[in-house]
Design an enzyme around this catalytic site. Structure first.
Site, PDB file in Angstrom:
ATOM      1  N   CYS A 124      12.661  -3.329   1.191  1.00 59.85           N
ATOM      2  CA  CYS A 124      11.344  -3.946   1.412  1.00 59.85           C
ATOM      3  C   CYS A 124      10.353  -3.819   0.272  1.00 59.85           C
ATOM      4  O   CYS A 124       9.751  -4.807  -0.143  1.00 59.85           O
ATOM      5  CB  CYS A 124      10.710  -3.361   2.664  1.00 59.85           C
ATOM      6  SG  CYS A 124      11.436  -3.972   4.180  1.00 59.85           S
ATOM      7  N   PHE A 137       0.828  -1.213   0.000  1.00 59.79           N
ATOM      8  CA  PHE A 137       0.000   0.000   0.000  1.00 59.79           C
ATOM      9  C   PHE A 137       0.863   1.264   0.000  1.00 59.79           C
ATOM     10  O   PHE A 137       0.573   2.231  -0.697  1.00 59.79           O
ATOM     11  CB  PHE A 137      -0.929   0.011   1.223  1.00 59.79           C
ATOM     12  CG  PHE A 137      -2.280  -0.589   0.959  1.00 59.79           C
ATOM     13  CD1 PHE A 137      -2.401  -1.943   0.666  1.00 59.79           C
ATOM     14  CD2 PHE A 137      -3.424   0.182   0.991  1.00 59.79           C
ATOM     15  CE1 PHE A 137      -3.644  -2.512   0.415  1.00 59.79           C
ATOM     16  CE2 PHE A 137      -4.676  -0.374   0.736  1.00 59.79           C
ATOM     17  CZ  PHE A 137      -4.786  -1.718   0.462  1.00 59.79           C
ATOM     18  N   SER A 185       9.119  11.281  -6.582  1.00 56.65           N
ATOM     19  CA  SER A 185      10.561  11.054  -6.503  1.00 56.65           C
ATOM     20  C   SER A 185      11.043  10.307  -7.734  1.00 56.65           C
ATOM     21  O   SER A 185      10.245   9.893  -8.575  1.00 56.65           O
ATOM     22  CB  SER A 185      10.890  10.230  -5.256  1.00 56.65           C
ATOM     23  OG  SER A 185      10.414   8.908  -5.419  1.00 56.65           O
TER      24      SER A 185
END
Ligand code: UDX
Ligand code: ADP
Length: 464
Positions: A278, A228, A271
């Site tokens: 992760c 998410f 970005s």
């Protein structure tokens, strides 16, 4: 099995190190031993000079200073520590598989399995085993099977206690977590084991923030939380390109949508792409799990988050090449930042690696400055991609310890990490020392575009 007196943590990395340091600091009556097979890493954790700790995290030095050699120990004596412990955390790395079935997607559980076998071999008393590493759903089943079939007849309870700390804010996240999640078997022994771990966290985490679930919910929640979060970054990054072509400003859009309390303001910073150990790994894992159950639409849906992220990194590199007149061969390009985010020395999956790789394919000369990452790490990150020889990587990408040295005589500066110090540089001086026209490519949206343009720079900020 309540009342844990002795904890062992296998794996002294970015997760095991800080997590155990905080558990030890908050539970002075519990002996916590963090073990690792990497001798250099353990030596660094034991170094009297706290600047030499193997991982950089703001505030970690203080916690280690308080607890180390009181009730927090770092050691390479893995067997002894396992044997003495009532509770063993497994906090070893679970990289994406680079071979065989599930290559490039599934998590490589080889280190986990080795740990399980080692625990089974040395354990002579009942133990609670806690999965700390991010693991694919149902890993606990595999650990359980190994422990019960190869052990010395002692009883094991397996818990899942995924870590939600983010690097760069690890200590803060551990001190005041949004939640602690503990999954375990819903049997009497399982519930007792859960309670034993709850008691450890309850010494500093409010009870309402400690959630207990079954094992599989806990394992899946970790993957899902990261999916998410990554999805938000890919969503805003997808919009960043649309903003660039339409004249909207992605920061303004992020503020406007983030004000909606249902959406919220966090994780909407456009970005050059997300990195870290992760996000990509966990989503690939989720995709692999979905596929393995035949849920192809579910798999495709989540895979798009990764596809978007890869595209964003390529797009940024392409922007640099195209702006520099489609020829960067032999041109010096300065990189400010190599870490995957600020306030960490971790570079795993950092966007900088992929952007550098593409620019090196065009024969650029890259000179990198990062306040916390050393040259050896940068080279090993590049070599890992295996795009060109180690000699070439070494020759065409160099590392300096001073930002001015990186920028001097360069044609362009690319900002790859959002380190705060970049904002306060003497940009006038940097401009004067560069080749003209002087370009800045801000992949993190941290610099003041208008101010730089007033100085004379030609500036590209992602999403503007
Ligand atoms: C993440 C999760 O946040 C954490 O809960 C989990 O335990 C491990 O994975 P981490 O990878 O350490 O933590 O850092 P995070 O702050 O999530 O950033 C991941 C990447 O996303 C970084 O490269 C960061 O720069 C990027 N990012 C984050 C953005 O590009 N935009 C944002 O708005 C937020
Ligand atoms: P993370 O970000 O998940 O903490 P790291 O790679 O930083 O990952 O840390 C994992 C650590 O686990 C490494 O230091 C590695 O040496 C250690 N490790 C892996 N397998 C074992 C093992 N069988 N016994 C002890 N340590 C191990």
């Amino acid at each position: 099995m309540h009342n844990i007196k002795n904890i062992c943590c296998i794996g002294a990395g970015y997760v095991g190190g800080p997590t155990m340091a905080v558990i030890a600091q908050k539970n002075p009556d519990i002996k916590v031993t963090v073990v690792d097979i990497n001798e250099a890493r353990i030596a660094a954790w034991n170094d009297a000079d706290l600047d030499k700790l193997p991982i950089y995290e703001p505030g970690l030095d203080k916690v280690v200073a308080e607890a180390r050699n009181r009730n927090l120990f770092f050691s390479t004596a893995v067997d002894e520590a396992i044997e003495a412990a009532d509770m063993v955390f497994i906090s070893v790395n679970t990289p994406t598989k680079t071979y065989g079935k599930g290559k490039g997607m599934a998590a490589d559980l080889k280190y986990i399995e080795l740990c399980a076998r080692q625990i089974a071999r040395v354990a002579k008393t009942d133990k609670i085993i806690v999965e700390k590493s991010t693991l694919p759903v149902r890993t606990a089943q595999a650990i359980k099977s190994i422990l019960h079939n190869t052990g010395n007849g002692v009883k094991f309870q397996i818990l899942s206690n995924p870590e939600f700390l983010a690097e760069g804010t690890a200590v803060q996240d551990l001190m005041a977590p949004d939640r602690v999640l503990i999954g375990g078997e819903q049997t009497e022994d399982g519930l007792n084991a859960i309670q034993a771990l709850v008691d450890i966290y309850a010494t500093w985490v409010p009870n309402e923030n400690i959630l207990t679930t079954n094992l599989w919910s806990s394992e899946l929640s970790k993957l899902t939380a990261n999916a998410f979060l990554a999805q938000r970054v890919s969503s805003i990054n997808a919009l960043s390109e649309l903003c660039e072509v339409t004249g909207a400003d992605v920061n303004e859009v992020a503020i406007a949508i983030g004000k909606d309390s249902r959406i919220g303001p966090k994780f909407l910073k456009a970005s050059v792409g997300f990195g870290g150990s992760c996000f990509q790994k966990d989503i690939l894992n989720l995709v692999y799990i979905a596929k393995s159950y035949g849920l192809n639409e579910v798999a495709d849906y989540w895979e798009q988050v990764i596809i978007m992220n890869d595209y964003q990194k390529r797009r940024f590199a392409a922007k640099i090449i195209q702006t520099l007149y489609n020829t960067i061969s032999g041109k010096k390009i300065a990189f400010l930042g190599w870490a995957f985010k600020k306030d960490t020395n971790d570079t795993r999956e950092s966007a900088a690696i992929y952007v550098a790789d593409q620019l090196l394919e065009e024969q650029a000369n890259i000179v990198v400055y990062d306040p916390k990452v050393n040259a050896h790490q940068m080279q090993s990150d590049l070599n890992y991609l295996n795009t060109r020889s180690e000699e070439d990587n070494n020759q065409y990408l160099t590392t300096v310890s001073n930002p001015h040295q990186a920028c001097k005589d360069s044609h362009a500066i690319a900002v790859l990490t959002e380190w705060d110090e970049f904002k306060t540089y003497d940009w006038q001086r940097i401009y004067e020392e560069m080749q003209k026209p002087a370009f800045v490519f801000d992949g993190r949206g941290i610099l003041d575009k208008e101010k730089l343009e007033t100085i004379g720079f030609q500036v590209y900020v992602i999403g503007k």
